[in-house]
Write a protein that holds these residues in place. Structure first.
Motif, mmCIF file in Angstrom:
data_model
loop_
_atom_site.group_PDB
_atom_site.id
_atom_site.type_symbol
_atom_site.label_atom_id
_atom_site.label_comp_id
_atom_site.label_asym_id
_atom_site.label_seq_id
_atom_site.Cartn_x
_atom_site.Cartn_y
_atom_site.Cartn_z
ATOM 1 N N GLY A 333 -26.583 43.103 43.615
ATOM 2 C CA GLY A 333 -27.917 43.440 43.127
ATOM 3 C C GLY A 333 -28.116 44.928 43.246
ATOM 4 N N GLN A 334 -29.293 45.393 42.941
ATOM 5 C CA GLN A 334 -29.598 46.807 43.111
ATOM 6 C C GLN A 334 -31.079 46.944 43.438
ATOM 7 O OE1 GLN A 334 -30.254 48.207 38.512
ATOM 8 N NE2 GLN A 334 -28.289 48.646 39.416
ATOM 9 N N THR A 335 -31.473 48.137 43.900
ATOM 10 C CA THR A 335 -32.843 48.348 44.335
ATOM 11 C C THR A 335 -33.835 47.936 43.250
ATOM 12 O OG1 THR A 335 -31.998 50.197 45.631
ATOM 13 C CG2 THR A 335 -34.376 50.071 45.377
ATOM 14 N N GLU A 336 -33.473 48.152 42.012
ATOM 15 C CA GLU A 336 -34.391 47.880 40.899
ATOM 16 C C GLU A 336 -34.539 46.383 40.620
ATOM 17 O OE1 GLU A 336 -31.810 49.934 40.994
ATOM 18 O OE2 GLU A 336 -32.184 51.810 39.928
ATOM 19 N N ALA A 337 -33.520 45.609 40.912
ATOM 20 C CA ALA A 337 -33.528 44.155 40.683
ATOM 21 C C ALA A 337 -32.423 43.605 41.566
ATOM 22 C CB ALA A 337 -33.272 43.816 39.219
ATOM 23 N N GLY A 429 -16.976 48.368 37.790
ATOM 24 C CA GLY A 429 -17.328 49.648 38.402
ATOM 25 C C GLY A 429 -18.671 50.104 37.901
ATOM 26 N N ARG A 430 -19.196 51.140 38.536
ATOM 27 C CA ARG A 430 -20.371 51.787 37.967
ATOM 28 C C ARG A 430 -19.919 52.469 36.690
ATOM 29 N NH1 ARG A 430 -24.334 53.238 41.828
ATOM 30 N NH2 ARG A 430 -23.788 52.418 43.859
ATOM 31 N N ASP A 431 -20.780 52.499 35.693
ATOM 32 C CA ASP A 431 -20.425 53.162 34.434
ATOM 33 C C ASP A 431 -19.760 54.510 34.690
ATOM 34 O OD1 ASP A 431 -21.497 51.099 33.104
ATOM 35 O OD2 ASP A 431 -23.254 52.156 32.322
HETATM 36 MG MG MG Z 1 -28.325 52.552 41.087
#
Ligand code: MG
Ligand code: ATP
Length: 541
Positions: A333-337, A429-431
């Motif tokens: 997950g991430q802070t935004e969702a 991976g992260r973009d």
């Molecule tokens: Mg982020």
């Protein structure tokens, strides 16, 4: 809620969100369990090593006092309350009181320096700050740059109004704000792994949105006898919304620990001493714990362990089975969702290397840059559809960044991956971290996962370094285990190690030994910083 003895498919079919129109995190996490029985809410070791317990009754009263205190100082609904404290009873009291007041909590990590604090306090326009004697100095240094900050309360006083003394003066009864589930409750700034941290504004509903996502990695949490702990600070979404608040919501006690620096032996000992049953242990913590010899001697008895925030790696699964008797459950997950995808070994088999399957209630997909859902097996952007209770309302005061986060109704995570036929997600991976080498797109995770299995390696980060011929070449920064002497021979050995196990194009053409890796405050590797260093080196000749 998830139940044991069902299948994943049944769980998905039966699941429905039950988000009431009105909901307040503060009352749900304290008053709801304050039945006069004195059941424990927080367990903490005081400085002298003495163990103290705060009951739900105590927590309900103390958070009422804090809400009254805010009212007394004219702090109204929607105002931001900075909380710069370690894991401690005061932190929980300040959070719950803030929610009861209808104000917005702004958790701040105690390891932040003045600059990081100034950015978050200034950008959010906080009007109150609660901190302690150990952290007030950093705030005094920036006070003049924070015109909105009207009130500072300090645990231990230190020349400022004393938190406990002020609390004692306030009444312990308070009628909590009748907040809507969609009203703003807190701002959590992202980790800043890829750039300046952004403040994700969340509504009260975010807690209800987290519950299925906590239940999965924590194996049908809550169960009788559960006791939850995390070394992750409560200022991060992982500490606050994966551990502290859901646990209190369920009436399960949380262990608070103040350790400044993560100590793997101390972590094992702490879990044993307090009979901790459930933990959220980020991958970096687990990797350090793996270095401890014969951990079973500590005598812990864990029931469930969740991990997330970074790639875990296949290797760690075997280690966790040996060490705890069950696999740790990775989630994503991430802070935004947050908590969108997770493993739950009691619900379906964990596939090593996969982050798990969609948590019931969310619609998570892999999409193209145009917002088209991609079929299983294809790499693309990991996205989650709105509406979703775990989804932020917006980035605080950054409308352009908020707009840029969406493609239609998809919130785009900024991460690349694929889903297989059975719905398991595989993180690539992260973009920004994806390496383009020749015609290949390479995620650093697989390579790091391979290198870390080499017996001489403690930690590793893999990036793409610009190259005139291949666009980028794979470079590995290797932090060797203590006692290992780096040498060109060892570098060659690591290269061969990867070549033997992965595709030839994945092997690192460069291996550099380092004595430390750049980490965020949450312990995440900042590959971007390594890339910038390499680019600067190239420019400098
Ligand atoms: Mg982020
Ligand atoms: P910033 O957005 O400021 O650059 P950040 O993305 O690190 O920082 P967080 O919201 O704390 O801030 O972290 C979420 C990110 O962590 C995800 O978008 C993803 O890149 C990574 N992540 C989370 N869980 C996993 C996982 N299980 N495997 C791999 N990566 C993960």
């Amino acid at each position: 809620m998830l139940e044991r003895g069902t299948t994943y498919d049944d769980t998905l079919r039966r699941f429905a969100w039950r988000i009431p129109e009105r909901f307040n995190i503060g009352t749900a996490c304290s008053d709801a369990h304050a039945d006069g029985s004195g059941q424990p809410a927080l367990i903490f070791e005081e400085e002298a090593g003495r163990v103290a317990t705060l009951s739900f009754d105590d927590l309900a009263r103390a958070s009422n006092r804090f809400a009254n205190l805010l009212a007394h100082h004219g702090i109204g609904a929607g105002e931001r309350v900075g909380i710069l404290l370690p894991q401690s009873p005061q932190t929980a009291i300040a959070h719950l009181g803030t929610y009861k007041r209808g104000a917005i909590a702004l958790p701040l990590f105690i390891q932040f320096g003045p600059e990081a604090l100034e950015h978050r306090l200034g950008h959010s326009g906080a009007s109150v700050l609660v901190t302690d004697a150990g952290n007030i100095g950093k705030v005094e240094a920036i006070r003049n740059a924070l015109p909105n900050l009207r009130k500072i309360l300090v645990v231990g006083g230190a020349g400022h109004p004393d938190f406990e003394a002020e609390l004692a003066k306030a009444s312990d009864s308070y009628t909590a704000a009748d907040t809507r589930a969609d009203d703003p409750a807190l701002i959590i700034y992202t980790s800043g792994t890829t750039g300046k941290p952004k403040g994700a504004l969340h509504a009260h509903r975010v807690l209800l949105g987290h519950l299925p996502g906590v239940q999965m990695p924590q194996e049908f949490f809550p169960q009788p006898g559960d006791l939850f702990w995390t070394p992750a600070d409560w200022a991060w979404i992982g500490g606050l919304l994966d551990v502290l608040l859901p646990s209190l919501y369920c009436g399960v006690p949380v262990l608070a620990s103040r350790a400044r620096k993560f100590d793997p032996e101390a972590a094992f000992a702490l879990m044993a001493r307090h009979k901790v049953r459930n933990a959220f242990l980020p991958p970096t913590a687990l990797k350090l714990m793996r270095q401890v010899r014969d951990p079973r001697r500590f005598g812990y008895d864990m029931r469930s362990i969740g991990t997330g925030g970074e790639t875990l790696g296949v290797d760690m699964l075997d280690w966790s089975r040996e060490t705890f008797g069950f696999p740790v459950n990775e989630f994503y997950g991430q802070t935004e969702a947050n908590l969108l995808v997770a493993n739950c070994a009691g619900l379906y088999p964990v596939k090593p290397g996969s982050m798990g399957r969609t948590v019931p209630g969310h619609r998570v997909a892999v999409i193209s840059p145009e917002g088209r859902e991609l079929p299983p097996g294809e790499q693309g952007l990991i996205a989650v559809a709105r509406p979703d209770p775990v989804m932020m309302l917006e980035y605080w005061n950054q409308p352009e960044a908020t707009a840029a986060k969406f493609i239609g109704d998809w919130l785009v995570t900024g991460d690349t991956g694929a889903r297989d036929e059975e719905g398991y997600f595989w993180f690539q991976g992260r973009d920004d971290d994806i390496i383009s080498s020749g015609s290949y797109r390479i995620g650093p995770g697989d390579i790091e996962d391979c290198i870390i299995r080499h017996p001489a390696v403690l930690m590793v980060a893999v990036i793409g370094v610009p190259d005139p011929v291949r666009t980028e070449i794979v470079k590995a920064f290797v932090l060797p285990k203590p006692g290992v002497t780096p040498s060109p021979a060892l570098a060659a050995e690591i290269q061969a190690f990867v070549r033997d196990r992965l595709a030839a194009y994945q092997y690192p053409r460069e291996v550099e030994f380092v004595t430390e890796l750049p980490l965020t405050a949450t312990g995440k590797i900042m590959r971007k910083e390594l890339r910038n260093r390499e680019i600067a080196k190239q420019r400098g000749g």
